[in-house]
Design an enzyme around this catalytic site. Structure first.
Site, mmCIF file in Angstrom:
data_model
loop_
_atom_site.group_PDB
_atom_site.id
_atom_site.type_symbol
_atom_site.label_atom_id
_atom_site.label_comp_id
_atom_site.label_asym_id
_atom_site.label_seq_id
_atom_site.Cartn_x
_atom_site.Cartn_y
_atom_site.Cartn_z
ATOM 1 N N ILE A 177 0.607 -0.951 0.279
ATOM 2 C CA ILE A 177 0.049 0.146 -0.134
ATOM 3 C C ILE A 177 1.041 1.618 -0.175
ATOM 4 C CG2 ILE A 177 -0.324 -0.434 2.618
ATOM 5 C CD1 ILE A 177 -3.352 1.214 1.645
ATOM 6 N N GLY A 194 3.640 12.493 5.286
ATOM 7 C CA GLY A 194 3.077 10.973 5.352
ATOM 8 C C GLY A 194 1.758 11.312 6.424
ATOM 9 N N GLU A 208 -5.895 -2.313 10.671
ATOM 10 C CA GLU A 208 -4.864 -2.245 10.396
ATOM 11 C C GLU A 208 -4.224 -1.306 11.054
ATOM 12 O OE1 GLU A 208 -5.381 0.356 6.391
ATOM 13 O OE2 GLU A 208 -3.880 0.750 7.386
HETATM 14 C C1 FAD Z 1 9.249 0.916 8.083
HETATM 15 C C2 FAD Z 1 8.505 1.794 7.828
HETATM 16 C C3 FAD Z 1 7.828 0.992 6.658
HETATM 17 C C4 FAD Z 1 6.834 2.034 6.026
HETATM 18 N N1 FAD Z 1 5.694 1.565 5.688
HETATM 19 C C5 FAD Z 1 4.481 2.367 4.858
HETATM 20 C C6 FAD Z 1 3.625 1.744 3.641
HETATM 21 O O1 FAD Z 1 3.871 0.254 3.415
HETATM 22 N N2 FAD Z 1 3.128 2.361 2.995
HETATM 23 C C7 FAD Z 1 3.155 3.725 3.484
HETATM 24 O O2 FAD Z 1 2.135 4.634 3.039
HETATM 25 N N3 FAD Z 1 3.926 4.431 4.076
HETATM 26 C C8 FAD Z 1 4.360 3.351 5.095
HETATM 27 N N4 FAD Z 1 5.573 4.036 6.018
HETATM 28 C C9 FAD Z 1 5.767 5.509 6.043
HETATM 29 C C10 FAD Z 1 4.692 5.592 7.546
HETATM 30 O O3 FAD Z 1 3.203 5.213 7.699
HETATM 31 C C11 FAD Z 1 5.207 7.068 8.158
HETATM 32 O O4 FAD Z 1 6.955 7.623 8.366
HETATM 33 C C12 FAD Z 1 4.718 7.762 9.306
HETATM 34 O O5 FAD Z 1 2.960 7.958 8.458
HETATM 35 C C13 FAD Z 1 4.660 9.075 9.296
HETATM 36 O O6 FAD Z 1 4.589 9.945 8.262
HETATM 37 P P1 FAD Z 1 6.002 11.388 7.892
HETATM 38 O O7 FAD Z 1 7.006 9.572 8.054
HETATM 39 O O8 FAD Z 1 5.898 11.839 6.987
HETATM 40 O O9 FAD Z 1 6.539 11.167 9.630
HETATM 41 P P2 FAD Z 1 5.455 13.506 9.546
HETATM 42 O O10 FAD Z 1 4.317 13.137 9.187
HETATM 43 O O11 FAD Z 1 6.334 14.895 8.773
HETATM 44 O O12 FAD Z 1 5.489 13.759 11.198
HETATM 45 C C14 FAD Z 1 7.159 13.982 11.779
HETATM 46 C C15 FAD Z 1 6.444 14.030 13.086
HETATM 47 O O13 FAD Z 1 5.656 15.063 13.407
HETATM 48 C C16 FAD Z 1 4.442 14.421 14.528
HETATM 49 N N5 FAD Z 1 2.965 15.104 14.332
HETATM 50 C C17 FAD Z 1 2.485 15.472 12.326
HETATM 51 N N6 FAD Z 1 1.590 15.611 12.307
HETATM 52 C C18 FAD Z 1 0.886 16.212 13.766
HETATM 53 C C19 FAD Z 1 -0.019 16.351 14.445
HETATM 54 N N7 FAD Z 1 -1.569 17.046 13.914
HETATM 55 N N8 FAD Z 1 -0.350 16.552 15.200
HETATM 56 C C20 FAD Z 1 0.825 16.226 16.583
HETATM 57 N N9 FAD Z 1 2.045 15.804 15.720
HETATM 58 C C21 FAD Z 1 1.822 15.372 14.312
HETATM 59 C C22 FAD Z 1 4.135 13.358 13.962
HETATM 60 O O14 FAD Z 1 3.850 12.625 14.984
HETATM 61 C C23 FAD Z 1 5.764 12.996 14.081
HETATM 62 O O15 FAD Z 1 6.379 12.854 14.935
HETATM 63 C C24 FAD Z 1 6.531 3.133 6.158
HETATM 64 C C25 FAD Z 1 6.992 3.846 7.539
HETATM 65 C C26 FAD Z 1 8.645 3.220 8.185
HETATM 66 C C27 FAD Z 1 9.016 3.934 8.705
#
Ligand code: FAD
Length: 382
Positions: free
Chosen positions: A123, A131, A244
């Site tokens: 996905i 993210g 999920e």
């Molecule tokens: C090993 C691994 C596997 C993954 N597999 C998948 C996959 O199969 N498919 C897929 O689509 N994605 C995948 N992901 C992505 C994962 O779902 C995202 O990394 C996650 O949703 C966070 O998004 P970001 O990394 O962009 O962090 P960001 O959204 O940039 O967040 C950075 C920080 O800000 C905080 N933050 C953001 N918004 C808010 C808010 N409104 N209030 C308070 N705090 C906030 C977050 O909690 C975090 O601490 C994977 C990630 C990893 C590391």
């Protein structure tokens, strides 16, 4: 090990099958597959032959039509075997989107192959620029005659380098936020303009194939839109998220149990000051706390699962299972590593791998901060 009250002899037999599968087909290959950074297709095929991939897929589409309790068994047993490399969770999630929203033609085309392991699913939501804020995705899928023209890139995609089928989150209307989001099924084999970018090097989950994906004027048939209309993607995502989150919760449960098991073996053997590490009161109290948290987590997850099957699980409660489960997992594994002393920090000890693998559970599947935000929103409703 917690007593899941829903477990019948049928579930126990299924659990034995999954446990044997991991003992015989995974464990001897643990090191090689960690080095390779990917789980071979033969393992997926064997899982398909055993019925694990299609447990909850309808029978007329190649599955066994069982309840989600059977998938929960697989997630627990995989984690109890100390593995988080096999990307069955996202394969299962991708499959469930097609089960829930696919047309008959889409179901017949893809579900049998996903059930057999002929196709591996992924996905693709996350992008380099976004993210947590899924409504801000920038990948576009613009209708052009009978096709969609896709441009953009995704990152952190589990199974990304090996998946044959992607559930892609893209904007069919780039000017809108949630209403512009659609889900599309992309078959990757031989697809012009599609490429896998870097296979990402991670803190843990070393066997797991996590990759970047690029779409450069990719064309897919319009019949590969999931659902009846464009713009339903965000709603579809929200509807599937509770399952999920339970998947991650059950993974946390299995991993915590695995940590407790290996730690008990260790502290009963290892001696200091003329006695077993197990005999220090600190060890006994810490392990008692770990065992208690495991029981609490199991009871809560099981209640959530029953509610999910009845259609009454709220997003808030599913979010509680995800954040608290992953938090408990990290705390338990940290304590178990501590009880291993220096050996806990050595790669050859399983607790070391469990520690590195656990950390991401608080990040993916919606970060724990987002989970708490969701719960708080529910508390703040009129
Ligand atoms: C090993 C691994 C596997 C993954 N597999 C998948 C996959 O199969 N498919 C897929 O689509 N994605 C995948 N992901 C992505 C994962 O779902 C995202 O990394 C996650 O949703 C966070 O998004 P970001 O990394 O962009 O962090 P960001 O959204 O940039 O967040 C950075 C920080 O800000 C905080 N933050 C953001 N918004 C808010 C808010 N409104 N209030 C308070 N705090 C906030 C977050 O909690 C975090 O601490 C994977 C990630 C990893 C590391």
């Amino acid at each position: 090990m917690p007593n899941h009250l829903w477990m019948t002899d049928e579930h126990r037999a299924y659990r034995d099958t999954v446990a044997r599968f991991f003992a015989e087909d995974f464990e001897p290959n643990r090191r090689d597959w960690t080095t390779a950074g990917v789980i071979p297709r033969a393992f997926w095929k064997k899982a398909g032959d055993l019925g694990l991939l299609g447990a909850t897929i309808p029978e007329d589409h190649g599955g066994l039509d069982l309840s989600r309790h059977f998938d929960a068994v697989t997630f627990i047993e995989q984690a109890r075997a100390g593995d988080s490399g096999w990307g069955f969770s996202v394969h299962n999630i991708a499959t469930h989107y097609i089960v829930a929203y696919g047309t008959d033609e889409q179901k017949s085309r893809w579900l049998p192959k996903l059930a057999s392991g002929e196709m591996v699913g992924a996905i693709a939501m996350t992008e380099p620029g976004t993210g947590s804020d899924l409504q801000a995705v920038r990948t576009t899928a613009i209708a052009d005659g009978n096709e969609y023209l896709i441009n953009g890139s995704k990152t952190f995609i589990t199974n990304g380098g090996s998946a044959d089928l992607l559930v892609l989150v893209a904007k069919t209307d780039p000017k809108s936020r949630s209403k512009g989001v659609s889900l599309l099924i992309v078959e990757t084999e031989g697809l012009d303009g599609f490429s896998v970018g870097r296979r990402l090097d991670k803190l843990g989950m070393k066997r797991n194939d996590t990759a970047e994906l690029n779409f450069d004027d990719v064309r897919i048939p319009r019949t590969h839109l999931l659902g009846s209309e464009e713009g339903e993607g965000f709603y579809q995502l929200m509807k599937q998220l509770p399952w999920e989150r339970l998947i991650l919760g059950y993974g946390a449960l299995g991993a915590a149990q695995c940590a407790l098991d290996v730690t008990l073996d260790y502290v009963r053997e290892r001696k200091a000051f003329g006695q077993r590490i197990m005999d220090f009161q600190n060890t006994r109290f810490q392990l008692a706390e770990c065992a208690t948290k495991i029981e609490l987590l199991a009871a809560f997850l099981d209640q959530c699962l029953e509610e999910l099957e009845q259609g009454s699980l709220t997003p808030e409660k599913a979010a509680m299972a995800k954040w608290w489960g992953s938090q408990a997992q990290c705390e338990i594994i940290d304590e178990c590593l501590q009880l291993h002393g220096g050996y806990g920090y050595m790669s050859e000890y399983l607790i070391c791998e469990l520690y590195a693998d656990a950390r991401v559970q608080k990040i993916y599947g919606g970060t724990n901060e987002i989970m708490k935000e969701l719960i708080a929103r529910g508390l703040d409703k009129d």
